[in-house]
Write an enzyme that holds these catalytic residues in place. Structure first.
Site, PDB file in Angstrom:
ATOM      1  N   ASN A 171      -1.971  11.076 -11.382  1.00  0.00           N
ATOM      2  CA  ASN A 171      -1.180  10.975 -12.591  1.00  0.00           C
ATOM      3  C   ASN A 171      -2.017  10.489 -13.569  1.00  0.00           C
ATOM      4  OD1 ASN A 171       0.820  11.214 -14.080  1.00  0.00           O
ATOM      5  ND2 ASN A 171       2.059   9.421 -13.239  1.00  0.00           N
ATOM      6  N   HIS A 193      16.537   7.120  -7.645  1.00  0.00           N
ATOM      7  CA  HIS A 193      16.051   6.059  -8.684  1.00  0.00           C
ATOM      8  C   HIS A 193      17.207   5.774  -9.669  1.00  0.00           C
ATOM      9  CE1 HIS A 193      11.549   6.318  -8.163  1.00  0.00           C
ATOM     10  NE2 HIS A 193      12.297   6.512  -6.997  1.00  0.00           N
ATOM     11  N   ARG A 199      17.298   3.259  -5.057  1.00  0.00           N
ATOM     12  CA  ARG A 199      16.453   2.140  -5.549  1.00  0.00           C
ATOM     13  C   ARG A 199      17.072   1.795  -7.189  1.00  0.00           C
ATOM     14  NH1 ARG A 199      10.212   2.727  -8.097  1.00  0.00           N
ATOM     15  NH2 ARG A 199      11.476   3.158 -10.116  1.00  0.00           N
ATOM     16  N   TYR A 215       9.369  -1.039 -16.605  1.00  0.00           N
ATOM     17  CA  TYR A 215       8.994  -0.118 -15.653  1.00  0.00           C
ATOM     18  C   TYR A 215      10.011   0.316 -15.029  1.00  0.00           C
ATOM     19  CZ  TYR A 215       8.153   2.404 -11.267  1.00  0.00           C
ATOM     20  OH  TYR A 215       8.373   3.178 -10.049  1.00  0.00           O
ATOM     21  N   ASP A 257      11.538  -2.093  -6.691  1.00  0.00           N
ATOM     22  CA  ASP A 257       9.900  -1.715  -6.824  1.00  0.00           C
ATOM     23  C   ASP A 257       9.587  -2.955  -8.013  1.00  0.00           C
ATOM     24  OD1 ASP A 257       7.231  -1.239  -7.167  1.00  0.00           O
ATOM     25  OD2 ASP A 257       8.045   0.919  -7.307  1.00  0.00           O
ATOM     26  N   HIS A 290       6.367  -3.466  -8.544  1.00  0.00           N
ATOM     27  CA  HIS A 290       5.344  -2.761  -9.160  1.00  0.00           C
ATOM     28  C   HIS A 290       4.114  -3.648  -9.577  1.00  0.00           C
ATOM     29  CE1 HIS A 290       3.965   1.116 -11.496  1.00  0.00           C
ATOM     30  NE2 HIS A 290       4.788   1.477 -10.483  1.00  0.00           N
ATOM     31  N   GLU A 305       9.473  -3.551  -3.043  1.00  0.00           N
ATOM     32  CA  GLU A 305       8.173  -2.754  -3.007  1.00  0.00           C
ATOM     33  C   GLU A 305       7.035  -3.275  -3.740  1.00  0.00           C
ATOM     34  OE1 GLU A 305       8.859   1.619  -4.034  1.00  0.00           O
ATOM     35  OE2 GLU A 305       6.682   1.793  -4.582  1.00  0.00           O
ATOM     36  N   GLU A 314       1.521   2.705  -2.256  1.00  0.00           N
ATOM     37  CA  GLU A 314       1.212   4.167  -3.132  1.00  0.00           C
ATOM     38  C   GLU A 314       0.056   4.158  -3.773  1.00  0.00           C
ATOM     39  OE1 GLU A 314       4.674   3.636  -5.658  1.00  0.00           O
ATOM     40  OE2 GLU A 314       3.452   3.086  -7.343  1.00  0.00           O
ATOM     41  N   ARG A 355       3.611   3.081   2.155  1.00  0.00           N
ATOM     42  CA  ARG A 355       4.325   3.956   0.952  1.00  0.00           C
ATOM     43  C   ARG A 355       2.953   4.803   0.429  1.00  0.00           C
ATOM     44  NH1 ARG A 355       7.462   5.336  -1.259  1.00  0.00           N
ATOM     45  NH2 ARG A 355       7.546   4.760  -3.414  1.00  0.00           N
ATOM     46  N   HIS A 379       5.540   8.345  -0.443  1.00  0.00           N
ATOM     47  CA  HIS A 379       5.710   8.136  -1.997  1.00  0.00           C
ATOM     48  C   HIS A 379       5.951   9.671  -2.472  1.00  0.00           C
ATOM     49  CE1 HIS A 379       3.552   7.117  -6.063  1.00  0.00           C
ATOM     50  NE2 HIS A 379       4.692   6.761  -6.027  1.00  0.00           N
ATOM     51  N   ASP A 421       5.235  12.778  -9.922  1.00  0.00           N
ATOM     52  CA  ASP A 421       3.921  13.144 -10.284  1.00  0.00           C
ATOM     53  C   ASP A 421       3.112  13.543  -8.851  1.00  0.00           C
ATOM     54  OD1 ASP A 421       4.404  10.091 -10.547  1.00  0.00           O
ATOM     55  OD2 ASP A 421       2.565  10.164  -9.325  1.00  0.00           O
ATOM     56  N   GLU A 447      11.071   8.704  -0.323  1.00  0.00           N
ATOM     57  CA  GLU A 447      11.568   8.706  -1.927  1.00  0.00           C
ATOM     58  C   GLU A 447      11.365  10.331  -2.459  1.00  0.00           C
ATOM     59  OE1 GLU A 447       8.288   7.224  -4.487  1.00  0.00           O
ATOM     60  OE2 GLU A 447       9.854   6.833  -5.887  1.00  0.00           O
ATOM     61  N   TRP A 454       0.591  -3.136 -14.549  1.00  0.00           N
ATOM     62  CA  TRP A 454       1.933  -2.321 -14.677  1.00  0.00           C
ATOM     63  C   TRP A 454       2.530  -1.721 -13.740  1.00  0.00           C
ATOM     64  CZ3 TRP A 454       3.375   2.936 -14.206  1.00  0.00           C
ATOM     65  CH2 TRP A 454       4.777   3.084 -14.957  1.00  0.00           C
TER      66      TRP A 454
HETATM   67  O1  EZ4 Z   1       4.787   4.218 -11.004  1.00  0.00           O
HETATM   68  O2  EZ4 Z   1       4.363   7.461  -9.246  1.00  0.00           O
HETATM   69  O3  EZ4 Z   1       7.659   3.831  -6.326  1.00  0.00           O
HETATM   70  N1  EZ4 Z   1       7.198   4.624  -7.108  1.00  0.00           N
HETATM   71  C1  EZ4 Z   1       6.322   4.506  -8.026  1.00  0.00           C
HETATM   72  C2  EZ4 Z   1       6.268   5.538  -9.160  1.00  0.00           C
HETATM   73  C3  EZ4 Z   1       4.656   5.072  -9.850  1.00  0.00           C
HETATM   74  C4  EZ4 Z   1       4.291   6.600 -10.322  1.00  0.00           C
HETATM   75  C5  EZ4 Z   1       2.768   6.502 -10.697  1.00  0.00           C
HETATM   76  O4  EZ4 Z   1       2.173   7.525 -11.059  1.00  0.00           O
HETATM   77  O5  EZ4 Z   1       5.981   3.364  -8.202  1.00  0.00           O
HETATM   78  O6  EZ4 Z   1       7.167   5.517 -10.382  1.00  0.00           O
HETATM   79 CO    CO Z   2       6.213   2.296  -6.340  1.00  0.00          CO
END
Ligand code: EZ4
Ligand code: CO
Length: 408
Positions: free
Chosen positions: A37, A122, A147, A159, A216, A218, A242, A268, A289, A318, A322, A345, A408
């Site tokens: 991605n 999600h 999620r 996010y 998540d 993140h 996560e 991930e 992940r 994961h 993407d 997921e 991020w």
């Molecule tokens: O941000 O796949 O758990 N899933 C994630 C995704 C990631 C994207 C990054 O390319 O965290 O949404």
């Molecule tokens: Co994630």
């Protein structure tokens, strides 16, 4: 069975995908996913300029040898671009071997260990009402594990939460934006830590104790902040929390573990089994992940998950948009075959993507199944792919109030 052609196909239905198509002398075609991605063209170049010339004339059946050759002969090991390129080759060769055998890939991985693959979707919302709508919408779509991501008061874009809705329906979250530059979002960890437990309290109140819920973070928290969040979420019985801290800092998880029994998922952005040495051996996480696509393919992820199994660490492959339908299918075959399956997921792809990639997997009542077609069960419509040329697209990034760049 000699490889006679290998071609890199970049297409952008809904979003960018990189696909490697390998053809053998007897006309069997295998597909591999090389989508990274926001850095798609670097993998396309790695494959087209440096890997395709090495594949021509090789025996398509020698998957392990090809994996070791690509990993070791480059000298420069690991890293997302390299491991995604190796994955594209590995998955295409597994697709070919399974088609040659006339079996779905999971049969070659040992056969099915379960009847279906539990998937999570999600849900998200800018406020409680929108979030509850989104959870209900996912339940109607057949998800049985969810999620939960939410806006945070005082932060504009967060996010996992789409900025717009259509006709009261939840959009499926798509993080990358088609634009020449990455979008800038803002972040406030204090506001997030205060808000998230109240959201899970509300969701449990509305949907009851039984629904598996995931979240998540993140990569945004320090170890002590992650420890606090894990502890604060314990009453709401999460399936997992996560990426509570940046995944590359394996040592951070020791501190988090000392403070909370909330199950942890990480990985991930990791690429190899080596990135998990401390995490798995010290049992600092509960779920892996990694995707097939970003971890060197079926060969490498199988090895990583077998290592994890010795420590009762389970899979949580994961599966965002993407990962292309090719990489997603490869994950489903592994999910079905391995013993230490945890959860998968599932972020459904858009209609245009499904036109370009014809798929055989099924989903219903919480479970995915890769189907029984020989190989991965995914075919690429090259004519359709040709209608969607690459478009620059990037993930957003974060700044704190004072302008500091944050994870991020
Ligand atoms: O941000 O796949 O758990 N899933 C994630 C995704 C990631 C994207 C990054 O390319 O965290 O949404
Ligand atoms: Co994630």
């Amino acid at each position: 069975m000699k490889i006679v052609a290998a071609e890199v196909i970049v297409t952008s239905p809904d979003r960018n995908f990189v696909t490697l198509k390998i053809t053998t002398e007897d006309g069997i075609v295998g597909l591999g996913d090389g989508t990274l991605n926001g850095r798609e063209l670097s993998v396309a170049s790695y494959l087209a300029d440096h890997v395709v010339p090495l594949l021509l004339g090789r025996d398509a059946h020698q998957i392990e040898d090809t994996w070791q050759f690509l990993y070791r002969s480059a000298y420069w090991r690991r890293g997302p671009v390299t491991m995604t390129a190796i994955a594209a080759v590995d998955v295409a060769l597994w697709d070919i071997k399974a088609k040659a055998a006339g079996m779905p890939l999971y049969q070659l991985l040992g056969g099915a260990s379960r009847t279906g693959v539990m998937a999570y979707g999600h849900a998200s919302g800018r406020d409680t009402e929108e979030l509850f709508d989104s959870v209900r919408h996912h339940l109607e779509e057949g998800f049985r594990s969810i999620r939960v991501q939410t806006s945070v008061p005082g932060i504009d874009a967060v996010y996992g939460v789409p900025a717009t809705r259509s006709a009261g329906r939840a959009h499926h979250y798509e993080p990358a934006q088609r634009a020449p530059l990455p979008a800038e979002e803002d972040w406030d960890t204090g506001a997030y830590l205060r808000h998230v437990p109240t959201v899970f309290e509300a969701v449990r109140g509305e949907f009851g104790a039984d629904l598996p819920l995931l979240h998540d973070a993140h990569h945004r928290l320090t170890p002590i902040q992650a420890a606090r969040l894990g502890r604060d979420l314990e009453p709401y019985d999460l399936f997992w929390l996560e990426d509570c801290t940046p995944a590359e800092n394996q040592d951070a998880l020791r501190l988090v573990r000392q403070h909370t029994t909330t199950p942890l998922a990480i990985g991930e952005v990791l690429n190899t089994v080596w990135d998990y040495q401390t995490l798995v051996r010290e049992q600092l996480i509960d779920y892996v992940r990694s995707s097939v696509t970003h971890t060197g393919g079926v060969t490498a992820l199988r090895r990583l998950l077998d290592f994890a199994a010795q420590y009762q660490v389970k899979s949580g492959i994961h599966g965002p948009t993407d990962i292309s339908p090719v990489g997603f299918a490869a994950g489903l075959h592994l999910d079905l075959a391995i013993h230490n399956f945890g959860i998968q997921e599932y972020m459904p792809h858009g209609a245009l993507t499904n036109e370009v990639f014809r798929q055989t997997f099924t989903f219903g009542d919480g479970y995915l199944h890769p189907g029984t077609a020989p190989g991965l069960g995914v075919e690429l419509d090259e004519e359709a792919a040709g209608r969607f040329p690459y478009q620059p697209a990037y993930l957003p990034f974060n700044r704190l109030k004072d302008g500091t760049v944050h994870d991020w």
